[in-house]
Design an enzyme around this catalytic site. Structure first.
Site, PDB file in Angstrom:
ATOM      1  N   ASP A  58       0.867  -1.178   0.000  1.00 16.16           N
ATOM      2  CA  ASP A  58       0.000   0.000   0.000  1.00 16.16           C
ATOM      3  C   ASP A  58       0.905   1.230   0.000  1.00 16.16           C
ATOM      4  OD1 ASP A  58      -1.629   2.118   0.673  1.00 16.16           O
ATOM      5  OD2 ASP A  58      -2.705   1.043   2.251  1.00 16.16           O
ATOM      6  N   ILE A  59       0.772   2.048  -1.007  1.00 18.86           N
ATOM      7  CA  ILE A  59       1.698   3.183  -1.135  1.00 18.86           C
ATOM      8  C   ILE A  59       1.541   4.190   0.011  1.00 18.86           C
ATOM      9  CG2 ILE A  59       0.325   4.732  -2.597  1.00 18.86           C
ATOM     10  CD1 ILE A  59       2.992   5.000  -4.292  1.00 18.86           C
ATOM     11  N   ASN A 108      -5.733  13.101 -11.101  1.00 20.77           N
ATOM     12  CA  ASN A 108      -6.322  13.574 -12.363  1.00 20.77           C
ATOM     13  C   ASN A 108      -6.080  15.075 -12.449  1.00 20.77           C
ATOM     14  OD1 ASN A 108      -8.661  15.073 -11.181  1.00 20.77           O
ATOM     15  ND2 ASN A 108      -9.190  13.016 -10.472  1.00 20.77           N
ATOM     16  N   GLY A 130      -9.413   5.132  -6.339  1.00 17.64           N
ATOM     17  CA  GLY A 130      -8.143   4.428  -6.471  1.00 17.64           C
ATOM     18  C   GLY A 130      -7.067   4.917  -5.527  1.00 17.64           C
ATOM     19  N   VAL A 131      -5.863   4.992  -6.043  1.00 13.14           N
ATOM     20  CA  VAL A 131      -4.729   5.367  -5.198  1.00 13.14           C
ATOM     21  C   VAL A 131      -4.845   6.835  -4.766  1.00 13.14           C
ATOM     22  CG1 VAL A 131      -3.106   5.964  -7.068  1.00 13.14           C
ATOM     23  CG2 VAL A 131      -2.241   4.996  -4.953  1.00 13.14           C
ATOM     24  N   ASP A 132      -5.413   7.658  -5.606  1.00  9.94           N
ATOM     25  CA  ASP A 132      -5.625   9.083  -5.299  1.00  9.94           C
ATOM     26  C   ASP A 132      -6.501   9.224  -4.043  1.00  9.94           C
ATOM     27  OD1 ASP A 132      -5.664  11.823  -5.635  1.00  9.94           O
ATOM     28  OD2 ASP A 132      -6.942  11.823  -7.428  1.00  9.94           O
ATOM     29  N   GLY A 167      -5.232   1.634 -13.629  1.00  9.98           N
ATOM     30  CA  GLY A 167      -6.489   1.351 -12.944  1.00  9.98           C
ATOM     31  C   GLY A 167      -7.631   1.959 -13.741  1.00  9.98           C
TER      32      GLY A 167
HETATM   33  N1  AR6 Z   1      -1.304   1.624  -2.992  1.00 12.03           N
HETATM   34  C1  AR6 Z   1      -0.731   1.277  -4.177  1.00 12.03           C
HETATM   35  N2  AR6 Z   1      -1.439   1.130  -5.313  1.00 12.03           N
HETATM   36  C2  AR6 Z   1      -2.772   1.334  -5.262  1.00 12.03           C
HETATM   37  C3  AR6 Z   1      -3.459   1.692  -4.077  1.00 12.03           C
HETATM   38  C4  AR6 Z   1      -2.665   1.842  -2.896  1.00 12.03           C
HETATM   39  N3  AR6 Z   1      -3.191   2.202  -1.728  1.00 12.03           N
HETATM   40  N4  AR6 Z   1      -4.778   1.819  -4.362  1.00 12.03           N
HETATM   41  C5  AR6 Z   1      -4.927   1.516  -5.675  1.00 12.03           C
HETATM   42  N5  AR6 Z   1      -3.724   1.223  -6.225  1.00 12.03           N
HETATM   43  P1  AR6 Z   1      -5.865   4.196 -10.213  1.00 12.03           P
HETATM   44  P2  AR6 Z   1      -5.149   5.618 -12.693  1.00 12.03           P
HETATM   45  C6  AR6 Z   1      -3.384   0.829  -7.615  1.00 12.03           C
HETATM   46  O1  AR6 Z   1      -7.211   3.894 -10.739  1.00 12.03           O
HETATM   47  O2  AR6 Z   1      -5.419   4.427 -13.529  1.00 12.03           O
HETATM   48  C7  AR6 Z   1      -8.430   8.198  -9.712  1.00 12.03           C
HETATM   49  O3  AR6 Z   1      -9.792   8.312  -9.439  1.00 12.03           O
HETATM   50  C8  AR6 Z   1      -4.458   0.254  -8.483  1.00 12.03           C
HETATM   51  O4  AR6 Z   1      -4.652  -1.113  -8.172  1.00 12.03           O
HETATM   52  O5  AR6 Z   1      -5.735   4.635  -8.812  1.00 12.03           O
HETATM   53  O6  AR6 Z   1      -3.918   6.438 -12.968  1.00 12.03           O
HETATM   54  C9  AR6 Z   1      -7.775   9.538 -10.038  1.00 12.03           C
HETATM   55  O7  AR6 Z   1      -8.400  10.609  -9.368  1.00 12.03           O
HETATM   56  C10 AR6 Z   1      -3.810   0.441  -9.864  1.00 12.03           C
HETATM   57  O8  AR6 Z   1      -2.896  -0.617 -10.115  1.00 12.03           O
HETATM   58  O9  AR6 Z   1      -5.114   5.329 -11.115  1.00 12.03           O
HETATM   59  C11 AR6 Z   1      -7.953   9.644 -11.514  1.00 12.03           C
HETATM   60  O10 AR6 Z   1      -9.214  10.161 -11.863  1.00 12.03           O
HETATM   61  C12 AR6 Z   1      -3.003   1.715  -9.721  1.00 12.03           C
HETATM   62  O11 AR6 Z   1      -2.984   1.989  -8.313  1.00 12.03           O
HETATM   63  C13 AR6 Z   1      -7.857   8.217 -11.988  1.00 12.03           C
HETATM   64  O12 AR6 Z   1      -8.261   7.405 -10.873  1.00 12.03           O
HETATM   65  C14 AR6 Z   1      -3.562   2.909 -10.448  1.00 12.03           C
HETATM   66  O13 AR6 Z   1      -4.986   2.875 -10.449  1.00 12.03           O
HETATM   67  C15 AR6 Z   1      -6.444   7.829 -12.333  1.00 12.03           C
HETATM   68  O14 AR6 Z   1      -6.427   6.543 -12.859  1.00 12.03           O
END
Ligand code: AR6
Length: 183
Positions: free
Chosen positions: A16-17, A30, A38-40, A129
């Site tokens: 978990d980052i 974004n 997601g991670v954000d 993601g």
């Molecule tokens: N630690 C590490 N990785 C994670 C965590 C975590 N806690 N949570 C999720 N991931 P995404 P994107 C992974 O969708 O595709 C957001 O709503 C997840 O499994 O977070 O760049 C933003 O606001 C995946 O492998 O980012 C933007 O609108 C990776 O993080 C949009 O999503 C990226 O998934 C960005 O989309």
């Protein structure tokens, strides 16, 4: 998995980052910088409201953040002192410069961290993601960009890829083996 590139340790791990103790962590944000899923979402939840306050100030100054660019805020309540927010491309088939934009997101995050004197940084898998960038292709771009950057600049002690799922970790690991086998 740990590998050494010159004086930099490159670590691929499952985790978990928001829990990482590197000086900076990178957020796959974004352009609005107003948080999301997601991670954000996880970073804003764990780091608390100061991160969003600083994001709002940045947007007031420069407007929304273009894809591929990076800015920095405090880490708030996180272990990491800083969060670097970058915006990866939304995948739309590969014909809209997605590869180059993803490369820019990694490169500009590293470059900004370097300018700020940061020596250790953690990355998530940007764009794979909600933005649906194909994982294998994204892993190759992420790892090549980091490797090339580190070969030119030796100031990072450690760069981590923190993959949320075991399957993602496996894909990154295989991508690294392929890249390093081509040298
Ligand atoms: N630690 C590490 N990785 C994670 C965590 C975590 N806690 N949570 C999720 N991931 P995404 P994107 C992974 O969708 O595709 C957001 O709503 C997840 O499994 O977070 O760049 C933003 O606001 C995946 O492998 O980012 C933007 O609108 C990776 O993080 C949009 O999503 C990226 O998934 C960005 O989309």
């Amino acid at each position: 998995m740990d590998v050494r590139i010159g004086s930099t340790l490159l670590r691929l791990m499952v985790g978990d980052i928001t829990k990482q103790d590197t000086e900076a962590i990178v957020n796959a944000a974004n352009s609005s910088l107003m948080g999301g899923g997601g991670v954000d979402g996880a970073i804003h939840r764990a780091g608390g409201p100061r991160i969003l306050e600083e994001c709002k100030k940045i947007v007031a100054q420069i407007g929304s953040l273009p894809t591929g660019r990076a800015v920095m805020t405090t880490g708030g309540n996180l272990k990491a002192r800083f969060v670097i927010h970058t915006v990866g491309p939304v995948w739309s088939g590969g014909g809209r410069g997605e590869d180059e934009l993803l490369r820019n997101a990694y490169y500009n995050s590293l470059s900004l961290a370097g300018d700020k004197g940061i020596r250790s940084i953690s990355f998530p898998s940007i764009s794979t993601g909600a933005y649906r960038f194909p994982l294998e292709r994204a892993a190759a771009i992420a790892l090549t960009t980091v490797r090339d950057f580190v070969q030119e600049h030796d100031f990072f002690e450690e760069i981590r890829f923190v993959l949320f799922r075991e399957d993602d970790y496996r894909v990154y690991r295989q991508a690294w083996e392929k890249i390093s086998g081509e040298d």
